[in-house]
Design a protein around this motif. Structure first.
Motif, mmCIF file in Angstrom:
data_model
loop_
_atom_site.group_PDB
_atom_site.id
_atom_site.type_symbol
_atom_site.label_atom_id
_atom_site.label_comp_id
_atom_site.label_asym_id
_atom_site.label_seq_id
_atom_site.Cartn_x
_atom_site.Cartn_y
_atom_site.Cartn_z
ATOM 1 N N ARG A 74 0.808 -1.226 0.000
ATOM 2 C CA ARG A 74 0.000 0.000 0.000
ATOM 3 C C ARG A 74 0.837 1.269 0.000
ATOM 4 O O ARG A 74 0.426 2.312 -0.499
ATOM 5 N N PHE A 75 2.018 1.206 0.625
ATOM 6 C CA PHE A 75 2.807 2.436 0.750
ATOM 7 C C PHE A 75 4.260 2.080 1.062
ATOM 8 O O PHE A 75 4.588 0.926 1.356
ATOM 9 N N GLU A 76 5.095 3.068 0.975
ATOM 10 C CA GLU A 76 6.501 2.904 1.350
ATOM 11 C C GLU A 76 6.562 2.795 2.868
ATOM 12 O O GLU A 76 5.900 3.534 3.587
ATOM 13 N N ASN A 77 7.366 1.864 3.327
ATOM 14 C CA ASN A 77 7.555 1.738 4.766
ATOM 15 C C ASN A 77 9.044 1.623 5.072
ATOM 16 O O ASN A 77 9.879 1.759 4.154
ATOM 17 N N LEU A 78 9.390 1.356 6.314
ATOM 18 C CA LEU A 78 10.810 1.332 6.678
ATOM 19 C C LEU A 78 11.582 0.294 5.871
ATOM 20 O O LEU A 78 12.739 0.501 5.503
ATOM 21 N N TYR A 79 10.942 -0.832 5.621
ATOM 22 C CA TYR A 79 11.637 -1.896 4.878
ATOM 23 C C TYR A 79 12.050 -1.397 3.493
ATOM 24 O O TYR A 79 13.207 -1.518 3.068
ATOM 25 N N SER A 80 11.103 -0.784 2.779
ATOM 26 C CA SER A 80 11.408 -0.326 1.420
ATOM 27 C C SER A 80 12.365 0.859 1.450
ATOM 28 O O SER A 80 13.226 0.997 0.575
ATOM 29 N N ILE A 81 12.256 1.710 2.461
ATOM 30 C CA ILE A 81 13.166 2.854 2.562
ATOM 31 C C ILE A 81 14.597 2.372 2.821
ATOM 32 O O ILE A 81 15.559 2.889 2.256
ATOM 33 N N ASN A 82 14.731 1.345 3.675
ATOM 34 C CA ASN A 82 16.059 0.817 3.979
ATOM 35 C C ASN A 82 16.751 0.225 2.754
ATOM 36 O O ASN A 82 17.976 0.202 2.666
ATOM 37 N N LEU A 83 15.935 -0.252 1.830
ATOM 38 C CA LEU A 83 16.515 -0.865 0.627
ATOM 39 C C LEU A 83 17.028 0.174 -0.365
ATOM 40 O O LEU A 83 17.878 -0.119 -1.208
ATOM 41 N N LYS A 84 16.518 1.382 -0.263
ATOM 42 C CA LYS A 84 16.834 2.385 -1.288
ATOM 43 C C LYS A 84 17.771 3.439 -0.723
ATOM 44 O O LYS A 84 17.359 4.492 -0.241
ATOM 45 N N LYS A 85 19.044 3.142 -0.790
ATOM 46 C CA LYS A 85 20.041 4.063 -0.232
ATOM 47 C C LYS A 85 20.155 5.306 -1.104
ATOM 48 O O LYS A 85 20.191 5.215 -2.344
ATOM 49 N N SER A 86 20.197 6.457 -0.424
ATOM 50 C CA SER A 86 20.427 7.756 -1.082
ATOM 51 C C SER A 86 19.399 8.097 -2.148
ATOM 52 O O SER A 86 19.698 8.835 -3.099
ATOM 53 N N GLN A 87 18.207 7.553 -2.011
ATOM 54 C CA GLN A 87 17.128 7.896 -2.954
ATOM 55 C C GLN A 87 16.069 8.708 -2.223
ATOM 56 O O GLN A 87 15.674 8.377 -1.108
ATOM 57 N N LYS A 88 15.592 9.730 -2.896
ATOM 58 C CA LYS A 88 14.521 10.545 -2.304
ATOM 59 C C LYS A 88 13.204 9.820 -2.561
ATOM 60 O O LYS A 88 12.792 9.639 -3.706
ATOM 61 N N ILE A 89 12.570 9.388 -1.472
ATOM 62 C CA ILE A 89 11.376 8.542 -1.609
ATOM 63 C C ILE A 89 10.166 9.295 -1.084
ATOM 64 O O ILE A 89 10.217 9.871 0.015
ATOM 65 N N GLU A 90 9.104 9.265 -1.850
ATOM 66 C CA GLU A 90 7.886 9.903 -1.361
ATOM 67 C C GLU A 90 7.189 8.960 -0.390
ATOM 68 O O GLU A 90 6.992 7.765 -0.663
ATOM 69 N N ILE A 91 6.811 9.518 0.759
ATOM 70 C CA ILE A 91 6.129 8.718 1.785
ATOM 71 C C ILE A 91 4.824 9.403 2.160
ATOM 72 O O ILE A 91 4.593 10.554 1.787
ATOM 73 N N ASN A 92 3.999 8.700 2.902
ATOM 74 C CA ASN A 92 2.737 9.329 3.301
ATOM 75 C C ASN A 92 2.953 10.237 4.514
ATOM 76 O O ASN A 92 3.993 10.193 5.179
ATOM 77 N N LYS A 93 1.959 11.046 4.766
ATOM 78 C CA LYS A 93 2.066 12.052 5.822
ATOM 79 C C LYS A 93 2.271 11.389 7.189
ATOM 80 O O LYS A 93 3.010 11.888 8.030
ATOM 81 N N GLU A 94 1.609 10.246 7.386
ATOM 82 C CA GLU A 94 1.695 9.572 8.684
ATOM 83 C C GLU A 94 3.142 9.164 8.981
ATOM 84 O O GLU A 94 3.634 9.351 10.085
ATOM 85 N N LEU A 95 3.800 8.600 7.994
ATOM 86 C CA LEU A 95 5.177 8.157 8.215
ATOM 87 C C LEU A 95 6.114 9.357 8.359
ATOM 88 O O LEU A 95 7.042 9.349 9.161
ATOM 89 N N TYR A 96 5.842 10.377 7.589
ATOM 90 C CA TYR A 96 6.643 11.599 7.674
ATOM 91 C C TYR A 96 6.587 12.177 9.089
ATOM 92 O O TYR A 96 7.619 12.533 9.671
ATOM 93 N N GLU A 97 5.385 12.243 9.636
ATOM 94 C CA GLU A 97 5.233 12.787 10.998
ATOM 95 C C GLU A 97 5.934 11.909 12.026
ATOM 96 O O GLU A 97 6.466 12.384 13.027
ATOM 97 N N MET A 98 5.937 10.627 11.759
ATOM 98 C CA MET A 98 6.631 9.709 12.663
ATOM 99 C C MET A 98 8.136 9.974 12.610
ATOM 100 O O MET A 98 8.822 9.971 13.639
ATOM 101 N N PHE A 99 8.643 10.209 11.417
ATOM 102 C CA PHE A 99 10.058 10.543 11.263
ATOM 103 C C PHE A 99 10.389 11.848 11.995
ATOM 104 O O PHE A 99 11.435 11.960 12.638
ATOM 105 N N LYS A 100 9.512 12.827 11.873
ATOM 106 C CA LYS A 100 9.755 14.123 12.534
ATOM 107 C C LYS A 100 9.798 13.945 14.051
ATOM 108 O O LYS A 100 10.644 14.496 14.744
ATOM 109 N N ASN A 101 8.866 13.146 14.546
ATOM 110 C CA ASN A 101 8.819 12.875 15.987
ATOM 111 C C ASN A 101 10.093 12.164 16.416
ATOM 112 O O ASN A 101 10.664 12.449 17.473
#
Lengths: 328, 126
Positions: A74-101
């Motif tokens: 359904r969406f990008e999550n930590l697993y997919s982000i970890n696989l993509k080194k140095s790539q700018k990945i679009e994520i949903n607002k919920e995950l973005y806010e979690m990263f900010k926190n």
């Protein structure tokens, strides 16, 4: 005459039924879920099945977003982000806010919480499962990767992006349960259900309302000390300890809590409890405090308005003045 | 006539009140089971305590008075799956995860009792 007799006969009955309805136990709904590799128990009063379903969706969403072992369709999550080194990945607002926190909490914890410990955590998990210690050269390698890696967040026109630079992996294990408690609490408040409830995430992160109209406090038993409990209401609690996941090798106990500065899995205490008004904060600090000295802990307590309790070698080495340990 | 009506009303109200109290007592007595442990006894001696909340799938060999009894834990429940007893009533009980349902192999004097590991006064344990 008949109607008068009917009224006279049934009025007391109707009054009694009304009285019994009003003073009967409030509608309590309870359910157990399995997310974040553990069981969550939710108990609500005066809620509907729809409310419970909504909370289940919240748990499910953040479980999938923070999963660093499996991808999501359904969406990008930590697993997919970890696989993509140095790539700018679009994520949903919920995950973005979690990263900010997560960013904020890393600073608050003075770096003892670091989301880039993913590879180190997995290494220790796999090794300790076989009652072995990981290879120290690999631990050193992963520590270097943490220092050389970074997470960059960007928000543009309601689009959210994350870039993971470096070889370290992101792991939200120290924050996920507490963070989802905050989201659940937001939901409860929006639906006016935040008075009488308990949400227990794996017995290490809990959110408490009040027990009842007559008794505000919940008795929260402490599994690391026999018969001990504390009384709490309207707060979040995070607990970390070596009791459940610790592995003892040659007399030394290694936990799942990895120091991101040294790569060590040996902690300063057997258990730490932190109570406060934010779930993610209590979750992160209960883990971070396991690695800190007492003075630093007291300093952060004051800064963040939380209350800590520290347990080591079968005794309480520190109890915040606003907490009281009681015994059955 | 007046007194009879009043008496009937009192009986009706009293009956409804008793029904309400019965429901409340029943509600309080039937509590859901969490953090369960299973104690296994042989001839009234405690030989094994198992934490069912860990949900481990595991077999335990218990030496009963007349032979071996195999106890299995699975998904937080416990059952006797093998026994040297002649009738296998204990096996037929199946998996138990409730606190008011013991498993008894009288032939081998093996008793399994599921308990809640909560201190009864705790609302939650962390």
């Amino acid at each position: 005459m008949f109607i008068y007799k009917m009224k006279k006969r049934f009025l007391p009955t109707l009054l009694l039924i009304s009285f019994l309805s009003s003073c009967s136990v409030t509608n309590k709904l309870e359910k157990i879920f399995y997310f974040f590799d553990s069981y969550e128990n939710i108990s609500l009063s005066n809620a509907s099945q729809e409310n419970m379903n909504d909370l289940e969706e919240i748990l499910s969403l953040y479980d999938k977003l923070s999963d660093n072992y499996n991808s999501s369709s359904r969406f990008e999550n930590l697993y997919s982000i970890n696989l993509k080194k140095s790539q700018k990945i679009e994520i949903n607002k919920e995950l973005y806010e979690m990263f900010k926190n997560s960013e904020d909490l890393q600073e608050i914890s003075k770096g003892f919480y670091n989301p880039l410990v993913g590879k180190l955590s997995k290494l220790y998990k796999e090794s300790l499962a076989h009652n072995e210690l990981p290879n120290q050269s690999i631990v050193s390698e992963y520590l270097s990767e943490i220092k050389l890696s970074s997470i960059v967040l960007e928000e543009t026109n309601n689009q959210y992006f994350v870039t993971k630079n470096g070889d370290a992996e992101i792991d939200f294990g120290a924050i996920a349960k507490g963070y989802v408690l905050d989201k659940c609490y937001e939901y409860l408040r929006e639906n006016e259900l935040e008075k009488y409830y308990i949400i227990n995430c794996g017995s290490s992160s809990i959110a408490l309302g009040e027990k009842s109209e007559n008794q505000k406090d919940f008795k929260v038993g402490l599994s690391f000390k026999n018969k001990a409990y504390i009384e709490l209401n309207n707060c979040f609690v995070g607990v970390s300890g070596v009791q459940e996941q610790g592995v003892t090798i040659e007399g030394v106990t290694y936990s799942h809590i990895i120091n991101p500065f040294t790569g060590s899995a040996i902690n300063n205490y057997d258990a730490v409890l932190v109570a406060g008004n934010n779930g993610a904060l209590c979750d992160v600090l209960s883990t971070s405090f396991m690695m800190m000295d007492l003075e630093s802990i007291k300093e952060i307590e004051k800064e963040q308005n939380v209350k800590a309790l520290i347990f080591d070698n079968d005794e309480f080495v520190y109890i915040n003045n606003d907490l009281e340990v009681l015994y059955h | 006539m007046k007194n009879k009506t009043l008496r009937n009303d009192i009986i009706l109200i009293g009956s409804l009140f008793l029904i309400f109290i019965s429901i409340m007592i029943g509600f309080l007595l039937t509590s859901s089971s969490k953090n369960l442990i299973a104690n296994i006894y042989v001839s009234n001696n405690l030989v094994e305590t198992i934490d069912l909340s860990k949900k481990e799938n595991k077999d335990y060999k218990i030496n009963g008075t007349h032979g071996e009894v195999i106890v299995r834990t699975k998904d937080g429940a416990i059952a006797i799956i093998e026994s040297t007893c002649p009738h296998h009533d204990c096996i037929n009980v199946g998996y138990v995860k409730e606190t008011n349902k013991p498993i008894i192999c009288a032939y081998n004097e093996v008793y399994i009792i599921v308990l809640s590991s909560y201190q009864p006064e705790d609302d939650i344990k962390i």
